[in-house]
Design a protein around this motif. Sequence first.
Motif, short mmCIF file in Angstrom:
data_model
loop_
_atom_site.label_atom_id
_atom_site.label_comp_id
_atom_site.label_asym_id
_atom_site.label_seq_id
_atom_site.Cartn_x
_atom_site.Cartn_y
_atom_site.Cartn_z
N THR A 118 0.85 -1.19 0.00
CA THR A 118 0.00 0.00 0.00
C THR A 118 0.88 1.24 0.00
N ILE A 119 0.59 2.15 -0.90
CA ILE A 119 1.35 3.41 -0.97
C ILE A 119 0.53 4.51 -0.33
N GLN B 218 10.99 -7.42 -0.33
CA GLN B 218 10.33 -7.70 0.94
C GLN B 218 10.23 -9.20 1.19
N LEU B 219 9.96 -9.97 0.14
CA LEU B 219 9.87 -11.42 0.29
C LEU B 219 11.18 -12.02 0.76
N LEU B 220 12.29 -11.52 0.23
CA LEU B 220 13.59 -12.01 0.67
C LEU B 220 13.78 -11.76 2.16
N ALA B 221 13.28 -10.61 2.64
CA ALA B 221 13.37 -10.30 4.06
C ALA B 221 12.43 -11.19 4.87
N PHE C 245 15.37 -0.22 -4.12
CA PHE C 245 14.13 -0.76 -4.69
C PHE C 245 13.13 -1.12 -3.60
N HIS C 246 13.66 -1.58 -2.46
CA HIS C 246 12.81 -2.07 -1.38
C HIS C 246 12.09 -0.93 -0.66
N ALA C 247 12.83 0.09 -0.32
CA ALA C 247 12.25 1.20 0.45
C ALA C 247 12.77 2.54 -0.05
N PRO C 248 12.50 2.86 -1.31
CA PRO C 248 12.98 4.15 -1.83
C PRO C 248 12.26 5.30 -1.14
N MET D 259 5.67 3.29 1.42
CA MET D 259 5.03 2.05 1.02
C MET D 259 5.06 1.09 2.21
N ASP D 260 3.91 0.54 2.54
CA ASP D 260 3.81 -0.48 3.59
C ASP D 260 3.47 -1.82 2.95
#
Length: 361
Positions: A15-16, A316-319, A335-338, A351-352
Motif C-alpha cells: 500500500t502506498i 520484501q519477500l527475501l526479508a 528498490f525495497h524502500a525508496p 510504502m507499507d
Amino acid sequence: MSRSELQPAAPVAATIYRGESVENTHLAHVVVVDADGRLLYSFGDAARITLARSAAKPAQALAVLETGALEHCGFDEADLALMCASHSSEPRHIERTRAMLAKAQASEADLRCGGHPPLSDAVYVDWIRRGFTPTGVCSNCSGKHAGMLAGARSIGAALAGYELPAHPLQVRVKQTVASVCDLPDDGVQWAIDGCNLPTPAFPLDRLARLFAKLAAAQDRHEAGAAATPPRTAALARIYRAMTSYPELVGGEGRFCTLLMRAFGGALVGKVGADGSYAIGVRASRQTARLGAKGALGIALKIEDGNAAALYAVTAQLLAVLDIGTPEQRATLDGFHAPKRLNTMGVEIGRMDFSIELAAHR
C-alpha cells in the motif's frame, strides 16, 4: 460459475501512502516451492495463470541449448547469459548481440525484434543526446533472438520465420517449456511477447518450480554428482551463465544485476514484464529451515503490472523468508524502500507491506 469466480481473489501486498492517505494498493500472488515442486508457502493464488514474459527466458534458452546451438555456433557462457537477458541496451549488450549474430552466420536483418526505448535511463539520455535511433540489436531481448537464430541454424531449419509459432524451433521451445515446468504440452498457453516471439502462460507455481530446478541443478553440479542427466547439466549451465554475468542479464543499476551480484551465486533471479518475478535459491540452512528439500523456488505476480511495486515486494519477500544476510538484502534498499520525494526533495509518503505467507508444510 466463471473461472474468475473460482480463483482466489488477489490480496493486497503493498500500500502506498501520501501523507496518511492511501494513494495506491498493489495486489499480488506469491508462491514458494522446493526442488521437488512441493508447495511450501503461498499468498493469493498459487495456481494463477501467469504470463511469465521474460522470466521464462531460461526455459526458452534451454530449448536452444538442447539443440547443440552453443557448440555449433561457438557461443560462450556470456552469450548464454545474454540469451536469458532483458538487458539495458548498453554498448556491451549491443556489441555482444552483433558478435552472436556473426557466430550464427546471421545478420541484424534476420532479427524479428524491433528497436525501442532502452530500459536504462542513462542509456536513453545518451541516445537522445546523440540522436540515436535504436534497431533490432538494441532490443532488450536481442540476445534471446540471436540465440533463436543460432538454434534454427543448429537444427537445419530456415532462419526466416524463426519467430513464428509453427517454426520447427518454436515447436521445440513449446515442448521444452512445458516439459521443464512438468506440464503437458497443452498445459501451457501461448501469446505473442513484446519482442515478437511466442511467450508462455502457466500456473505461477510452475514458474517457481522452473527456478527451483535451476538452483537444484547447480547444487548437483557442484556436488559432482555422477551420471547427471543432460537436462540437469544444461539447467546448471544456464544458472552459472546468469550468475556469472549478471551485468549482461540486466545492466548497470538494474534489480536483477544487483540481486545476483549481492548473493554471489547463491541465487538466480529474473524479471518478467508487467509484474512477474522469479528466484531460484540454492540449498542451504536457510532453505532447509523453510522446509525445503534442497533448493527453493519463488515466483510472484503483481496484478497491476507495476514495476516499482514488483521490485519492492520481491525485496520484501527475501526479508520475510530471511534469504541471505541483511547486508546482501541491503543492496536492494533503493528498490525495497525508496524515499518518496516530490520535486523539491520533500518526503511525501511511504510504502507499507501486508504479505502474510500461508504455510503448506
